[in-house]
Scaffold this motif. Structure first.
Motif, short mmCIF file in Angstrom:
data_model
loop_
_atom_site.label_atom_id
_atom_site.label_comp_id
_atom_site.label_asym_id
_atom_site.label_seq_id
_atom_site.Cartn_x
_atom_site.Cartn_y
_atom_site.Cartn_z
N LEU A 1 20.70 235.69 -6.30
CA LEU A 1 19.80 234.55 -6.30
C LEU A 1 18.35 235.03 -6.27
N THR A 2 17.46 234.19 -6.81
CA THR A 2 16.03 234.49 -6.70
C THR A 2 15.58 234.18 -5.27
N GLY A 3 14.39 234.64 -4.93
CA GLY A 3 13.85 234.36 -3.60
C GLY A 3 13.72 232.87 -3.34
N ARG A 4 13.26 232.14 -4.34
CA ARG A 4 13.09 230.69 -4.18
C ARG A 4 14.45 230.00 -4.04
N GLU A 5 15.44 230.42 -4.81
CA GLU A 5 16.76 229.83 -4.69
C GLU A 5 17.35 230.07 -3.31
N THR A 6 17.17 231.27 -2.79
CA THR A 6 17.65 231.58 -1.44
C THR A 6 16.97 230.70 -0.41
N GLU A 7 15.67 230.53 -0.58
CA GLU A 7 14.89 229.68 0.33
C GLU A 7 15.40 228.25 0.32
N ILE A 8 15.66 227.72 -0.86
CA ILE A 8 16.13 226.35 -0.99
C ILE A 8 17.54 226.21 -0.43
N LEU A 9 18.39 227.20 -0.67
CA LEU A 9 19.76 227.15 -0.15
C LEU A 9 19.76 227.13 1.37
N ARG A 10 18.90 227.91 1.98
CA ARG A 10 18.82 227.91 3.45
C ARG A 10 18.34 226.58 3.99
N LEU A 11 17.44 225.93 3.26
CA LEU A 11 16.99 224.60 3.68
C LEU A 11 18.09 223.57 3.47
N MET A 12 18.86 223.71 2.39
CA MET A 12 20.01 222.83 2.18
C MET A 12 20.98 222.93 3.34
N ALA A 13 21.15 224.14 3.87
CA ALA A 13 22.09 224.35 4.98
C ALA A 13 21.66 223.65 6.26
N THR A 14 20.37 223.30 6.35
CA THR A 14 19.90 222.56 7.52
C THR A 14 20.06 221.05 7.34
N ARG B 1 29.07 205.24 -0.79
CA ARG B 1 27.90 204.96 -1.63
C ARG B 1 27.06 206.22 -1.83
N LEU B 2 26.96 207.01 -0.79
CA LEU B 2 26.19 208.25 -0.86
C LEU B 2 26.80 209.20 -1.89
N LEU B 3 28.11 209.38 -1.81
CA LEU B 3 28.79 210.26 -2.75
C LEU B 3 28.70 209.73 -4.18
N ASP B 4 28.86 208.42 -4.34
CA ASP B 4 28.80 207.84 -5.67
C ASP B 4 27.42 208.02 -6.29
N ALA B 5 26.39 208.10 -5.45
CA ALA B 5 25.02 208.28 -5.94
C ALA B 5 24.71 209.74 -6.26
N GLY B 6 25.70 210.62 -6.03
CA GLY B 6 25.51 212.02 -6.36
C GLY B 6 25.09 212.90 -5.21
N GLU B 7 25.05 212.35 -4.01
CA GLU B 7 24.71 213.14 -2.83
C GLU B 7 25.99 213.70 -2.21
N SER B 8 25.82 214.63 -1.26
CA SER B 8 26.94 215.16 -0.50
C SER B 8 26.80 214.73 0.95
N LEU B 9 27.93 214.50 1.59
CA LEU B 9 27.91 214.10 2.99
C LEU B 9 27.94 215.37 3.84
N LEU B 10 26.76 215.96 4.02
CA LEU B 10 26.67 217.26 4.68
C LEU B 10 26.24 217.09 6.13
N PHE B 11 27.10 217.52 7.06
CA PHE B 11 26.77 217.54 8.47
C PHE B 11 26.55 219.00 8.86
N PRO B 12 25.29 219.46 8.92
CA PRO B 12 25.04 220.89 9.15
C PRO B 12 25.73 221.46 10.38
N ASP B 13 25.68 220.75 11.50
CA ASP B 13 26.30 221.27 12.73
C ASP B 13 27.81 221.39 12.57
#
Length: 217
Positions: A150-163, A117-129
C-alpha cells in the motif's frame, strides 16, 4: 424498496423478523431460507438487496453461504449477519468471508432497519471495538501472511477506517476531497481483495497494517 432475504434455520426467528420488518414501509422480505444451501438459488431467483444471514445452520453455515455468494455472483447482495453471541468465532469468519456487518438477534427493530438501510446505501456496519475484540481473541496470524503493498496515504486511510471513520470524516481529518478518499478506498479494496470496509479492516489486522491498541493516524 429494499428487498430482503432472511436465512435462518429457526422458523420462529424467520417469522419474527419477517413480521417486524414488514412494518417498515421501505423494506420487503422477498424470500426465506431455512439453510445456507438455499441462499444462492434464492438470491439468483428473487434478487434481494440485503441478506439477513444466521451463521449457524445445519447443512451449509452462513460463513460458507456468504463466501459462495461472493464467489458465484458478479454483484452479490449485502450480507448482514444476525447472531446470538457478539464474540462468536463464527462472526469473525463470516465478516472475513465478506459480510458487511453484524447485529445481535436481541437488537431492536429500529437498529435492524437502520443497519439494513446503511448496507443498502453502500456503507458497512463497522463496530471498531467489536472487530478489534474478535481479532484479538484469535491466534496471531503466521509470519508468512503477505503484507499488501500500500502507499503511505492508503495505509493512513486504512488505519482511520479501522477507527470507524466514514469517508466524509476521513476527508475532513486529512483535509483532502471526498472524491480522493473514495478513490483511495476503492484502491484499498482492490489491493486487499476486500468486499467492503469491514473485511478490509479485518485483513489490515491480519497482515499487521493495523495492530490492536495502536493509535489512530
Amino acid at each position: 424498496m429494499i428487498r430482503l432475504l432472511i436465512a435462518d434455520d429457526d422458523e420462529l426467528t424467520r417469522t419474527g423478523l419477517r413480521s417486524l420488518l414488514s412494518t417498515e414501509p421501505d423494506l420487503e422480505v422477498v424470500a426465506e431460507a431455512a439453510d445456507g444451501t438455499e441462499v444462492l438459488p434464492l438470491v439468483v431467483e428473487r434478487r434481494p438487496d440485503v441478506v439477513l444471514m444466521d451463521v449457524r445452520m445445519p447443512k451449509l453455515d452462513g460463513i460458507r453461504a456468504t463466501g459462495l455468494l461472493r464467489a458465484e455472483l458478479a454483484e452479490p447482495p449485502k450480507v448482514l449477519v444476525i447472531t446470538t453471541f457478539e464474540h462468536d468465532d463464527h462472526v469473525y469468519d463470516a465478516l472475513r468471508a465478506g459480510a458487511a456487518g453484524f447485529l445481535l438477534k436481541r437488537a431492536r427493530l429500529s437498529q435492524i432497519a437502520h443497519a439494513i438501510r446503511l448496507l443498502d446505501a453502500g456503507e458497512s456496519l463497522l463496530f471498531p471495538d467489536a472487530v478489534r475484540a474478535l481479532v484479538t481473541a484469535r491466534p496471531a496470524p503466521p509470519a508468512a501472511v503477505r503484507h499488501p503493498r500500500l502507499t503511505g496515504r492508503e495505509t493512513e486511510i486504512l488505519r482511520l477506517m479501522a477507527t470507524g471513520l466514514s469517508n466524509t470524516e476521513i476527508s475532513q481529518r486529512l483535509v483532502i476531497s471526498l472524491e480522493t478518499v473514495k478513490t483511495h478506498v476503492g484502491n484499498l479494496f482492490t489491493k486487499l481483495d476486500a468486499a467492503n470496509r469491514t473485511q478490509a479492516v479485518i485483513i489490515a489486522y491480519e497482515t499487521g497494517i493495523v495492530t490492536p491498541g495502536s493509535p489512530a493516524t
